[in-house]
Scaffold this motif. Structure first.
Motif, PDB file in Angstrom:
ATOM      1  N   GLU A  26       0.724  -1.196  -0.002  1.00 25.22           N
ATOM      2  CA  GLU A  26      -0.059   0.011   0.231  1.00 25.22           C
ATOM      3  C   GLU A  26       0.794   1.228   0.064  1.00 25.22           C
ATOM      4  O   GLU A  26       0.639   2.315  -0.776  1.00 25.22           O
ATOM      5  CB  GLU A  26      -0.974   0.096   1.093  1.00 25.22           C
ATOM      6  N   ALA A  27       2.040   1.271   0.837  1.00 27.87           N
ATOM      7  CA  ALA A  27       2.794   2.391   0.702  1.00 27.87           C
ATOM      8  C   ALA A  27       3.476   2.518  -0.439  1.00 27.87           C
ATOM      9  O   ALA A  27       3.487   3.972  -1.105  1.00 27.87           O
ATOM     10  CB  ALA A  27       4.055   2.179   1.997  1.00 27.87           C
ATOM     11  N   LEU A  28       3.686   1.618  -1.093  1.00 24.58           N
ATOM     12  CA  LEU A  28       4.447   1.748  -2.535  1.00 24.58           C
ATOM     13  C   LEU A  28       3.323   2.310  -3.617  1.00 24.58           C
ATOM     14  O   LEU A  28       3.615   3.211  -4.354  1.00 24.58           O
ATOM     15  CB  LEU A  28       4.940   0.468  -3.034  1.00 24.58           C
ATOM     16  N   LEU A  30       0.852   4.077  -2.806  1.00 21.05           N
ATOM     17  CA  LEU A  30       0.552   5.774  -2.488  1.00 21.05           C
ATOM     18  C   LEU A  30       1.697   6.627  -2.991  1.00 21.05           C
ATOM     19  O   LEU A  30       1.538   7.740  -3.305  1.00 21.05           O
ATOM     20  CB  LEU A  30       0.398   5.925  -0.832  1.00 21.05           C
ATOM     21  N   LYS A  31       2.941   6.062  -2.758  1.00 22.24           N
ATOM     22  CA  LYS A  31       4.202   6.680  -3.097  1.00 22.24           C
ATOM     23  C   LYS A  31       4.513   6.843  -4.559  1.00 22.24           C
ATOM     24  O   LYS A  31       5.296   7.677  -5.354  1.00 22.24           O
ATOM     25  CB  LYS A  31       5.051   6.241  -2.712  1.00 22.24           C
ATOM     26  N   SER A  32       3.618   5.881  -5.502  1.00 21.54           N
ATOM     27  CA  SER A  32       3.986   5.718  -6.918  1.00 21.54           C
ATOM     28  C   SER A  32       2.910   6.417  -8.019  1.00 21.54           C
ATOM     29  O   SER A  32       2.505   7.547  -7.305  1.00 21.54           O
ATOM     30  CB  SER A  32       4.220   4.256  -7.396  1.00 21.54           C
ATOM     31  N   ARG A  34      -0.324   6.059  -8.095  1.00 23.45           N
ATOM     32  CA  ARG A  34      -1.622   6.191  -7.504  1.00 23.45           C
ATOM     33  C   ARG A  34      -2.504   5.589  -8.579  1.00 23.45           C
ATOM     34  O   ARG A  34      -3.668   6.060  -8.797  1.00 23.45           O
ATOM     35  CB  ARG A  34      -1.904   7.638  -7.379  1.00 23.45           C
ATOM     36  N   GLN A  91       1.289   5.913   8.822  1.00 25.50           N
ATOM     37  CA  GLN A  91       1.883   6.489   7.902  1.00 25.50           C
ATOM     38  C   GLN A  91       1.184   6.722   6.624  1.00 25.50           C
ATOM     39  O   GLN A  91       1.255   7.782   5.957  1.00 25.50           O
ATOM     40  CB  GLN A  91       3.373   5.929   7.536  1.00 25.50           C
ATOM     41  N   ALA A  92       0.549   5.361   6.242  1.00 24.75           N
ATOM     42  CA  ALA A  92      -0.460   5.454   5.088  1.00 24.75           C
ATOM     43  C   ALA A  92      -1.454   6.226   5.242  1.00 24.75           C
ATOM     44  O   ALA A  92      -1.752   7.288   4.561  1.00 24.75           O
ATOM     45  CB  ALA A  92      -0.893   4.131   4.780  1.00 24.75           C
ATOM     46  N   ASP A  95       0.072   9.878   4.510  1.00 24.19           N
ATOM     47  CA  ASP A  95       0.287  10.089   3.029  1.00 24.19           C
ATOM     48  C   ASP A  95      -0.973  10.358   2.469  1.00 24.19           C
ATOM     49  O   ASP A  95      -1.005  11.089   1.362  1.00 24.19           O
ATOM     50  CB  ASP A  95       0.868   8.910   2.380  1.00 24.19           C
ATOM     51  N   THR A  98      -1.842  13.997   3.158  1.00 27.11           N
ATOM     52  CA  THR A  98      -1.099  14.934   2.354  1.00 27.11           C
ATOM     53  C   THR A  98      -1.549  15.060   1.124  1.00 27.11           C
ATOM     54  O   THR A  98      -1.675  15.939   0.343  1.00 27.11           O
ATOM     55  CB  THR A  98       0.079  14.643   2.557  1.00 27.11           C
ATOM     56  N   GLN A  99      -1.899  13.788   0.256  1.00 23.81           N
ATOM     57  CA  GLN A  99      -2.103  13.856  -0.789  1.00 23.81           C
ATOM     58  C   GLN A  99      -3.509  14.701  -1.347  1.00 23.81           C
ATOM     59  O   GLN A  99      -3.817  15.403  -2.225  1.00 23.81           O
ATOM     60  CB  GLN A  99      -2.190  12.276  -1.598  1.00 23.81           C
TER      61      GLN A  99
END
Length: 138
Positions: A26-28, A30-32, A34, A91-92, A95, A98-99
């Motif tokens: 999930e973190a990956l 969110l950081k990629s 989307r 953290q997710a 994120d 923030t998005q």
């Protein structure tokens, strides 16, 4: 320790490991790029795993209530993994918030602000519209 308790503890440990891996995925996402469909699938899997873990925990409590023993090494290892899962999930959530703020600000800059978009708490409850905080001027 009963065979059933041992099996429950083993299943909790495996499911905790799966949850940790899923939170990493999930973190990956969110950081990629989307990918909304991929993220939705991961979130659904995460919710299913958490629900299963909750049911396993209820059963574990039932089985340990007679002995009051929570010192099993596998259980302690599972708690360590679940603690990391809690941090990854927090953290997710940060994120995503923030998005959401970046998206809202981009819409404001483009003159297409939508103040009816709800935000969600860690438990998934709707908190209401994002509100009208001004982050700066373009």
């Amino acid at each position: 320790m009963s065979d059933e308790l041992s099996e429950v503890l083993h299943t909790i440990h495996i499911e905790a490991q799966r949850l940790e891996a899923l939170l990493g995925e999930e973190a990956l996402i969110l950081k990629s790029a989307r990918d909304a469909d991929q993220l939705e699938a991961v979130v659904q899997q995460k919710m299913d795993l958490v629900q299963h873990l909750e049911l396993l925990e209820i059963r574990r409590r039932q089985l340990t209530s007679a002995t009051d023993k929570d010192d099993d090494a596998l259980w302690q290892a599972s708690l360590t993994i679940l603690s990391r899962c809690q941090a990854l999930n927090a953290q997710a959530g940060a994120d995503i918030s923030t998005q959401a703020r970046y998206g809202k600000r981009a819409l404001e800059i483009l003159g297409a602000s939508n103040n009816d978009t709800p935000i969600y708490s860690a438990g998934g409850e709707t908190l209401g519209p994002l509100g009208g905080q001004q982050l700066g001027k373009a």
